[in-house]
Design a protein around this motif. Structure first.
Motif, PDB file in Angstrom:
ATOM      1  N   MET A   1       0.848  -1.198   0.000  1.00 59.27           N
ATOM      2  CA  MET A   1       0.000   0.000   0.000  1.00 59.27           C
ATOM      3  C   MET A   1       0.881   1.245   0.000  1.00 59.27           C
ATOM      4  SD  MET A   1      -2.942   1.134   2.769  1.00 59.27           S
ATOM      5  CE  MET A   1      -3.977  -0.294   2.439  1.00 59.27           C
ATOM      6  N   SER A   2       0.610   2.173  -0.929  1.00 59.37           N
ATOM      7  CA  SER A   2       1.401   3.391  -1.034  1.00 59.37           C
ATOM      8  C   SER A   2       1.118   4.326   0.129  1.00 59.37           C
ATOM      9  CB  SER A   2       1.096   4.103  -2.351  1.00 59.37           C
ATOM     10  OG  SER A   2      -0.230   4.613  -2.334  1.00 59.37           O
ATOM     11  N   LYS A   3       1.972   5.352   0.279  1.00 55.51           N
ATOM     12  CA  LYS A   3       1.783   6.340   1.338  1.00 55.51           C
ATOM     13  C   LYS A   3       0.443   7.050   1.181  1.00 55.51           C
ATOM     14  CE  LYS A   3       3.732  10.555   3.300  1.00 55.51           C
ATOM     15  NZ  LYS A   3       4.816  11.567   3.193  1.00 55.51           N
ATOM     16  N   LYS A   4       0.093   7.372  -0.070  1.00 55.63           N
ATOM     17  CA  LYS A   4      -1.168   8.054  -0.319  1.00 55.63           C
ATOM     18  C   LYS A   4      -2.349   7.169   0.079  1.00 55.63           C
ATOM     19  CE  LYS A   4      -4.019  10.122  -3.943  1.00 55.63           C
ATOM     20  NZ  LYS A   4      -4.112  10.511  -5.381  1.00 55.63           N
ATOM     21  N   GLU A   5      -2.283   5.891  -0.299  1.00 55.63           N
ATOM     22  CA  GLU A   5      -3.369   4.971   0.029  1.00 55.63           C
ATOM     23  C   GLU A   5      -3.525   4.810   1.533  1.00 55.63           C
ATOM     24  OE1 GLU A   5      -3.402   1.975  -3.837  1.00 55.63           O
ATOM     25  OE2 GLU A   5      -1.952   1.645  -2.220  1.00 55.63           O
ATOM     26  N   LYS A   6      -2.400   4.794   2.244  1.00 56.89           N
ATOM     27  CA  LYS A   6      -2.430   4.685   3.705  1.00 56.89           C
ATOM     28  C   LYS A   6      -3.090   5.921   4.321  1.00 56.89           C
ATOM     29  CE  LYS A   6       1.639   1.730   4.323  1.00 56.89           C
ATOM     30  NZ  LYS A   6       3.022   1.664   4.868  1.00 56.89           N
ATOM     31  N   GLU A   7      -2.744   7.092   3.796  1.00 56.23           N
ATOM     32  CA  GLU A   7      -3.327   8.331   4.313  1.00 56.23           C
ATOM     33  C   GLU A   7      -4.828   8.379   4.060  1.00 56.23           C
ATOM     34  OE1 GLU A   7      -1.349  11.749   2.748  1.00 56.23           O
ATOM     35  OE2 GLU A   7       0.244  11.686   4.264  1.00 56.23           O
ATOM     36  N   VAL A   8      -5.221   8.023   2.847  1.00 59.50           N
ATOM     37  CA  VAL A   8      -6.634   8.028   2.473  1.00 59.50           C
ATOM     38  C   VAL A   8      -7.421   7.067   3.355  1.00 59.50           C
ATOM     39  CG1 VAL A   8      -8.269   7.351   0.671  1.00 59.50           C
ATOM     40  CG2 VAL A   8      -6.296   8.772   0.087  1.00 59.50           C
ATOM     41  N   ASP A   9      -6.865   5.882   3.588  1.00 53.49           N
ATOM     42  CA  ASP A   9      -7.526   4.886   4.427  1.00 53.49           C
ATOM     43  C   ASP A   9      -7.642   5.367   5.865  1.00 53.49           C
ATOM     44  OD1 ASP A   9      -8.696   2.256   4.588  1.00 53.49           O
ATOM     45  OD2 ASP A   9      -6.956   1.668   5.771  1.00 53.49           O
ATOM     46  N   LYS A  10      -6.597   6.047   6.345  1.00 54.07           N
ATOM     47  CA  LYS A  10      -6.583   6.549   7.718  1.00 54.07           C
ATOM     48  C   LYS A  10      -7.649   7.633   7.912  1.00 54.07           C
ATOM     49  CE  LYS A  10      -2.508   7.037   9.425  1.00 54.07           C
ATOM     50  NZ  LYS A  10      -1.159   7.603   9.743  1.00 54.07           N
ATOM     51  N   ILE A  11      -7.778   8.525   6.928  1.00 53.80           N
ATOM     52  CA  ILE A  11      -8.782   9.598   7.011  1.00 53.80           C
ATOM     53  C   ILE A  11     -10.185   9.004   6.988  1.00 53.80           C
ATOM     54  CG2 ILE A  11      -9.698  11.671   5.919  1.00 53.80           C
ATOM     55  CD1 ILE A  11      -6.906  11.891   4.528  1.00 53.80           C
ATOM     56  N   ARG A  12     -10.408   8.075   6.080  1.00 52.53           N
ATOM     57  CA  ARG A  12     -11.736   7.452   5.947  1.00 52.53           C
ATOM     58  C   ARG A  12     -12.149   6.786   7.255  1.00 52.53           C
ATOM     59  NH1 ARG A  12     -14.682   5.527   1.405  1.00 52.53           N
ATOM     60  NH2 ARG A  12     -16.240   3.991   2.016  1.00 52.53           N
ATOM     61  N   LEU A  13     -11.248   6.023   7.857  1.00 52.02           N
ATOM     62  CA  LEU A  13     -11.555   5.338   9.111  1.00 52.02           C
ATOM     63  C   LEU A  13     -11.841   6.339  10.229  1.00 52.02           C
ATOM     64  CD1 LEU A  13      -8.938   2.420   9.062  1.00 52.02           C
ATOM     65  CD2 LEU A  13     -11.420   2.251   8.781  1.00 52.02           C
ATOM     66  N   ALA A  14     -11.063   7.421  10.247  1.00 46.96           N
ATOM     67  CA  ALA A  14     -11.249   8.446  11.282  1.00 46.96           C
ATOM     68  C   ALA A  14     -12.611   9.114  11.149  1.00 46.96           C
ATOM     69  CB  ALA A  14     -10.138   9.491  11.193  1.00 46.96           C
ATOM     70  N   ILE A  15     -13.023   9.380   9.916  1.00 47.47           N
ATOM     71  CA  ILE A  15     -14.326  10.023   9.678  1.00 47.47           C
ATOM     72  C   ILE A  15     -15.455   9.091  10.102  1.00 47.47           C
ATOM     73  CG2 ILE A  15     -15.920  10.789   7.880  1.00 47.47           C
ATOM     74  CD1 ILE A  15     -13.516  11.921   6.370  1.00 47.47           C
ATOM     75  N   LEU A  16     -15.338   7.822   9.758  1.00 53.34           N
ATOM     76  CA  LEU A  16     -16.412   6.877  10.046  1.00 53.34           C
ATOM     77  C   LEU A  16     -16.510   6.536  11.533  1.00 53.34           C
ATOM     78  CD1 LEU A  16     -16.121   4.483   6.972  1.00 53.34           C
ATOM     79  CD2 LEU A  16     -17.683   6.405   7.323  1.00 53.34           C
ATOM     80  N   LYS A  17     -15.544   6.980  12.315  1.00 55.52           N
ATOM     81  CA  LYS A  17     -15.600   6.793  13.764  1.00 55.52           C
ATOM     82  C   LYS A  17     -16.293   7.971  14.458  1.00 55.52           C
ATOM     83  CE  LYS A  17     -11.505   3.858  14.341  1.00 55.52           C
ATOM     84  NZ  LYS A  17     -10.129   3.784  14.914  1.00 55.52           N
ATOM     85  N   ILE A  18     -16.486   9.058  13.723  1.00 55.58           N
ATOM     86  CA  ILE A  18     -17.132  10.243  14.311  1.00 55.58           C
ATOM     87  C   ILE A  18     -18.602   9.932  14.561  1.00 55.58           C
ATOM     88  CG2 ILE A  18     -17.819  12.634  13.882  1.00 55.58           C
ATOM     89  CD1 ILE A  18     -15.295  12.937  12.186  1.00 55.58           C
ATOM     90  N   PRO A  19     -19.123  10.264  15.739  1.00 54.12           N
ATOM     91  CA  PRO A  19     -20.539   9.998  16.040  1.00 54.12           C
ATOM     92  C   PRO A  19     -21.461  10.667  15.018  1.00 54.12           C
ATOM     93  CG  PRO A  19     -19.354  10.602  18.031  1.00 54.12           C
ATOM     94  CD  PRO A  19     -18.412  10.852  16.887  1.00 54.12           C
ATOM     95  N   LYS A  20     -22.518   9.996  14.654  1.00 58.28           N
ATOM     96  CA  LYS A  20     -23.482  10.567  13.711  1.00 58.28           C
ATOM     97  C   LYS A  20     -24.126  11.813  14.300  1.00 58.28           C
ATOM     98  CE  LYS A  20     -24.566   6.295  11.274  1.00 58.28           C
ATOM     99  NZ  LYS A  20     -25.626   5.337  10.849  1.00 58.28           N
ATOM    100  N   GLY A  21     -24.260  12.842  13.476  1.00 55.78           N
ATOM    101  CA  GLY A  21     -24.850  14.098  13.926  1.00 55.78           C
ATOM    102  C   GLY A  21     -23.837  15.102  14.424  1.00 55.78           C
ATOM    103  N   LYS A  22     -22.582  14.680  14.601  1.00 58.40           N
ATOM    104  CA  LYS A  22     -21.539  15.602  15.076  1.00 58.40           C
ATOM    105  C   LYS A  22     -20.897  16.307  13.883  1.00 58.40           C
ATOM    106  CE  LYS A  22     -17.308  15.910  17.822  1.00 58.40           C
ATOM    107  NZ  LYS A  22     -16.308  15.180  18.643  1.00 58.40           N
ATOM    108  N   LEU A  23     -20.699  17.611  13.999  1.00 55.87           N
ATOM    109  CA  LEU A  23     -20.116  18.395  12.909  1.00 55.87           C
ATOM    110  C   LEU A  23     -18.604  18.239  12.870  1.00 55.87           C
ATOM    111  CD1 LEU A  23     -22.183  21.652  13.495  1.00 55.87           C
ATOM    112  CD2 LEU A  23     -22.550  19.977  11.676  1.00 55.87           C
TER     113      LEU A  23
END
Length: 210
Positions: A1-23
């Protein structure tokens, strides 16, 4: 996995951990990746309806509220002041309530505005949230210098009420609502307000109402 792919995956996981309804905003993820990669993830998740755009640069994960009285539930919409706070944090603007809302805060009115209106040191614009609308009006005044919410409400509310409707009893009432400490802060900003308002504040202090 490239550095870019790792970063993209890390951001996606972080976003999906945010509680629903939170800005949240793009700026909340700068510690994880570069701006382009963050934008790419946000664009993809928005396209997949994993996140919803609330305002420019501000998003949330959709939250459905279920009720016995609502068939199929309804989409949660954040409170106006939460959205405004997030905008201010993101843009650096100073945003404070319109005079009509400030009068309710000061218990000088019980009327609820049909549209949420705020003053801003930034640009005039509207935010549409389904059937709700928030309007921000550029306010070319030194009043926006103060970040203290009580000070903003007093100056905004009394200026909206107007010279003919503000008397010593009004000032006494305001002091009782915001408390002595916040009331004393008003006198640090007298050069930023209309002379008629500073005059009556001084008069109230002299007569023992302040």
């Amino acid at each position: 996995m490239s550095k870019k792919e790792k970063e993209v995956d890390k951001i996606r996981l972080a976003i999906l951990k945010i509680p629903k309804g939170k800005l949240f905003s793009l700026a909340d993820f700068r510690h994880l990746a570069g701006q382009n990669n963050i934008k790419q993830v946000f664009h993809r998740l928005a396209k997949e309806n994993e996140i919803q755009r609330v305002s420019r640069g501000i998003y949330m994960r959709e939250k459905i509220i279920f009720s016995e009285n609502i068939h199929g539930g309804c989409v949660f919409v954040p409170k106006g002041h939460d959205i405004i706070k997030k905008i201010a944090d993101l843009t650096g603007e100073i945003i404070f309530s319109h005079g009509a809302d400030s009068l309710r805060y000061l218990r000088l009115s019980t009327q609820v505005p049909m549209v949420e209106i705020y003053y801003t040191s930034g640009n005039t614009r509207s935010i549409n949230l389904g059937h709700r609308k928030i309007r921000l009006f550029h306010f070319n005044s030194n009043l926006v210098r103060s970040n203290k919410i009580e000070v903003q409400h007093v100056f905004s509310g009394l200026a909206h009420l107007g010279k003919k409707r503000v008397d010593l009893d009004t000032i006494k009432h305001v002091k009782e609502v915001i408390g002595q400490d916040s009331f004393d802060l008003l006198f640090h900003h007298l050069s930023d307000i209309p002379s008629w308002l500073s005059n009556i504040l001084f008069l109230a202090r002299r007569d023992g109402n302040g």
